[in-house]
Design a protein around this motif. Sequence first.
Motif, PDB file in Angstrom:
ATOM      1  N   ILE A 178       0.833  -1.203   0.000  1.00 32.40           N
ATOM      2  CA  ILE A 178       0.000   0.000   0.000  1.00 32.40           C
ATOM      3  C   ILE A 178       0.872   1.260   0.000  1.00 32.40           C
ATOM      4  O   ILE A 178       0.418   2.350   0.340  1.00 32.40           O
ATOM      5  CB  ILE A 178      -0.949   0.016   1.208  1.00 32.40           C
ATOM      6  CG1 ILE A 178      -0.168  -0.073   2.534  1.00 32.40           C
ATOM      7  CG2 ILE A 178      -1.949  -1.124   1.113  1.00 32.40           C
ATOM      8  CD1 ILE A 178      -1.049   0.048   3.772  1.00 32.40           C
ATOM      9  N   GLY A 179       2.132   1.090  -0.380  1.00 26.50           N
ATOM     10  CA  GLY A 179       3.008   2.242  -0.517  1.00 26.50           C
ATOM     11  C   GLY A 179       3.555   2.783   0.778  1.00 26.50           C
ATOM     12  O   GLY A 179       3.883   3.971   0.857  1.00 26.50           O
ATOM     13  N   SER A 180       3.666   1.951   1.796  1.00 26.73           N
ATOM     14  CA  SER A 180       4.228   2.396   3.073  1.00 26.73           C
ATOM     15  C   SER A 180       4.966   1.245   3.724  1.00 26.73           C
ATOM     16  O   SER A 180       5.057   0.145   3.165  1.00 26.73           O
ATOM     17  CB  SER A 180       3.118   2.910   3.994  1.00 26.73           C
ATOM     18  OG  SER A 180       2.361   1.832   4.517  1.00 26.73           O
ATOM     19  N   ALA A 181       5.500   1.499   4.916  1.00 27.63           N
ATOM     20  CA  ALA A 181       6.209   0.445   5.646  1.00 27.63           C
ATOM     21  C   ALA A 181       5.256  -0.596   6.210  1.00 27.63           C
ATOM     22  O   ALA A 181       5.682  -1.671   6.620  1.00 27.63           O
ATOM     23  CB  ALA A 181       7.018   1.067   6.785  1.00 27.63           C
ATOM     24  N   VAL A 182       3.968  -0.294   6.246  1.00 27.38           N
ATOM     25  CA  VAL A 182       2.953  -1.229   6.740  1.00 27.38           C
ATOM     26  C   VAL A 182       2.392  -2.023   5.566  1.00 27.38           C
ATOM     27  O   VAL A 182       1.992  -1.450   4.550  1.00 27.38           O
ATOM     28  CB  VAL A 182       1.814  -0.484   7.454  1.00 27.38           C
ATOM     29  CG1 VAL A 182       0.721  -1.447   7.878  1.00 27.38           C
ATOM     30  CG2 VAL A 182       2.349   0.271   8.665  1.00 27.38           C
ATOM     31  N   LYS A 183       2.360  -3.347   5.701  1.00 30.22           N
ATOM     32  CA  LYS A 183       1.819  -4.214   4.658  1.00 30.22           C
ATOM     33  C   LYS A 183       0.784  -5.174   5.247  1.00 30.22           C
ATOM     34  O   LYS A 183       1.132  -6.023   6.059  1.00 30.22           O
ATOM     35  CB  LYS A 183       2.932  -5.021   3.989  1.00 30.22           C
ATOM     36  CG  LYS A 183       3.774  -4.239   3.010  1.00 30.22           C
ATOM     37  CD  LYS A 183       4.686  -5.161   2.229  1.00 30.22           C
ATOM     38  CE  LYS A 183       5.460  -4.400   1.172  1.00 30.22           C
ATOM     39  NZ  LYS A 183       6.320  -5.293   0.355  1.00 30.22           N
ATOM     40  N   PRO A 184      -0.478  -5.046   4.856  1.00 28.32           N
ATOM     41  CA  PRO A 184      -1.472  -6.051   5.259  1.00 28.32           C
ATOM     42  C   PRO A 184      -1.210  -7.368   4.525  1.00 28.32           C
ATOM     43  O   PRO A 184      -0.594  -7.392   3.456  1.00 28.32           O
ATOM     44  CB  PRO A 184      -2.808  -5.432   4.822  1.00 28.32           C
ATOM     45  CG  PRO A 184      -2.503  -4.004   4.506  1.00 28.32           C
ATOM     46  CD  PRO A 184      -1.079  -3.956   4.085  1.00 28.32           C
ATOM     47  N   TYR A 185      -1.708  -8.463   5.095  1.00 26.24           N
ATOM     48  CA  TYR A 185      -1.553  -9.758   4.429  1.00 26.24           C
ATOM     49  C   TYR A 185      -2.713 -10.674   4.775  1.00 26.24           C
ATOM     50  O   TYR A 185      -3.413 -10.507   5.767  1.00 26.24           O
ATOM     51  CB  TYR A 185      -0.221 -10.422   4.810  1.00 26.24           C
ATOM     52  CG  TYR A 185      -0.098 -10.810   6.270  1.00 26.24           C
ATOM     53  CD1 TYR A 185      -0.665 -11.986   6.758  1.00 26.24           C
ATOM     54  CD2 TYR A 185       0.607 -10.011   7.160  1.00 26.24           C
ATOM     55  CE1 TYR A 185      -0.547 -12.348   8.091  1.00 26.24           C
ATOM     56  CE2 TYR A 185       0.728 -10.353   8.498  1.00 26.24           C
ATOM     57  CZ  TYR A 185       0.149 -11.528   8.958  1.00 26.24           C
ATOM     58  OH  TYR A 185       0.255 -11.886  10.287  1.00 26.24           O
ATOM     59  N   LEU A 186      -2.893 -11.672   3.914  1.00 28.02           N
ATOM     60  CA  LEU A 186      -3.814 -12.783   4.137  1.00 28.02           C
ATOM     61  C   LEU A 186      -3.004 -14.068   4.066  1.00 28.02           C
ATOM     62  O   LEU A 186      -2.027 -14.149   3.314  1.00 28.02           O
ATOM     63  CB  LEU A 186      -4.928 -12.801   3.093  1.00 28.02           C
ATOM     64  CG  LEU A 186      -5.903 -11.624   3.071  1.00 28.02           C
ATOM     65  CD1 LEU A 186      -6.846 -11.745   1.880  1.00 28.02           C
ATOM     66  CD2 LEU A 186      -6.697 -11.545   4.366  1.00 28.02           C
ATOM     67  N   GLY A 187      -3.434 -15.090   4.820  1.00 26.57           N
ATOM     68  CA  GLY A 187      -2.677 -16.327   4.811  1.00 26.57           C
ATOM     69  C   GLY A 187      -3.542 -17.544   5.033  1.00 26.57           C
ATOM     70  O   GLY A 187      -4.681 -17.452   5.504  1.00 26.57           O
ATOM     71  N   ALA A 188      -3.001 -18.690   4.670  1.00 26.12           N
ATOM     72  CA  ALA A 188      -3.666 -19.976   4.893  1.00 26.12           C
ATOM     73  C   ALA A 188      -2.584 -21.032   5.033  1.00 26.12           C
ATOM     74  O   ALA A 188      -1.458 -20.865   4.548  1.00 26.12           O
ATOM     75  CB  ALA A 188      -4.614 -20.316   3.746  1.00 26.12           C
TER      76      ALA A 188
END
Length: 275
Positions: A178-188
Amino acid sequence: MCFKKLSIEYIFRILCIKGTLCLVSVCSFVYLSAPNVLAGDLTYTPSNNYSKSKTGQYKNLNYVSSDYGYNPSAAQGQRQGQFSRERNNYFYAGLVGGGNFLASKEVVTSVTGQADVAAQKAADVGFYGGLLVGYKVSSNIRAELEGTYILRGETYGTITGNLNTLRIMANGYLDFDIGSAVKPYLGAGLGMSFMKSDHVNNNAFFYNPQTANVFTYMVGTGITYGLSDNFSLDVGYRFVLAQDAEFTLSGQAVQTIHKHSIAEHNAQVGVKMAF
């Protein structure tokens, strides 16, 4: 001198406990010792790219928008550069720990010649710690192998004791830039849970520890925060579901089976280091 026989589970349990303590220490060290990384240090040393303003202070020509200030957009770009740079095809390792909360508390007791009896656990909050290794496949895909050890006490009916679990999981994650140091994620992920039930009946019947190995599945989400080129923090949530775990109690006149329904909420924090 008496030496205690060390099993693989015992060694892994000690590693997980020590790993969790290390995780707390690393997070504390990063927070206390690296404020410039967390806050974004915009302090510069005068060089050829600097000129004196009307106040006599040095200013970077690349960031100055007037004699009395700096260009916020350029400064933000400098700050972004201090966080983890985008790169692919590398290995990483980390520590993880958190709380374990039961989504399903049902235990069904089956006794030969009698009707099944369902009970609800009055379960304590479980705690877990573990180790992980992973590989960054592309800018938004990574794969992990994770091992955790879960400690949890529980009570149902007249039975009290502990249900401890060694869990090995293979997980995949999808990161969102998202263009920042924070990155959301999804996992399984999927794997195995190696469970040990060590319970005592309040009516003075003692049961030998029983084991059960069950297939386990998980889905999760969270965020990673880049601290530097090689270090990042992770905060996440997981929903874990597994096959029912059956424990056959020994020393009974008739066969007694306790079937545990396995569904959990996990809240966790971790730290990772890239190589």
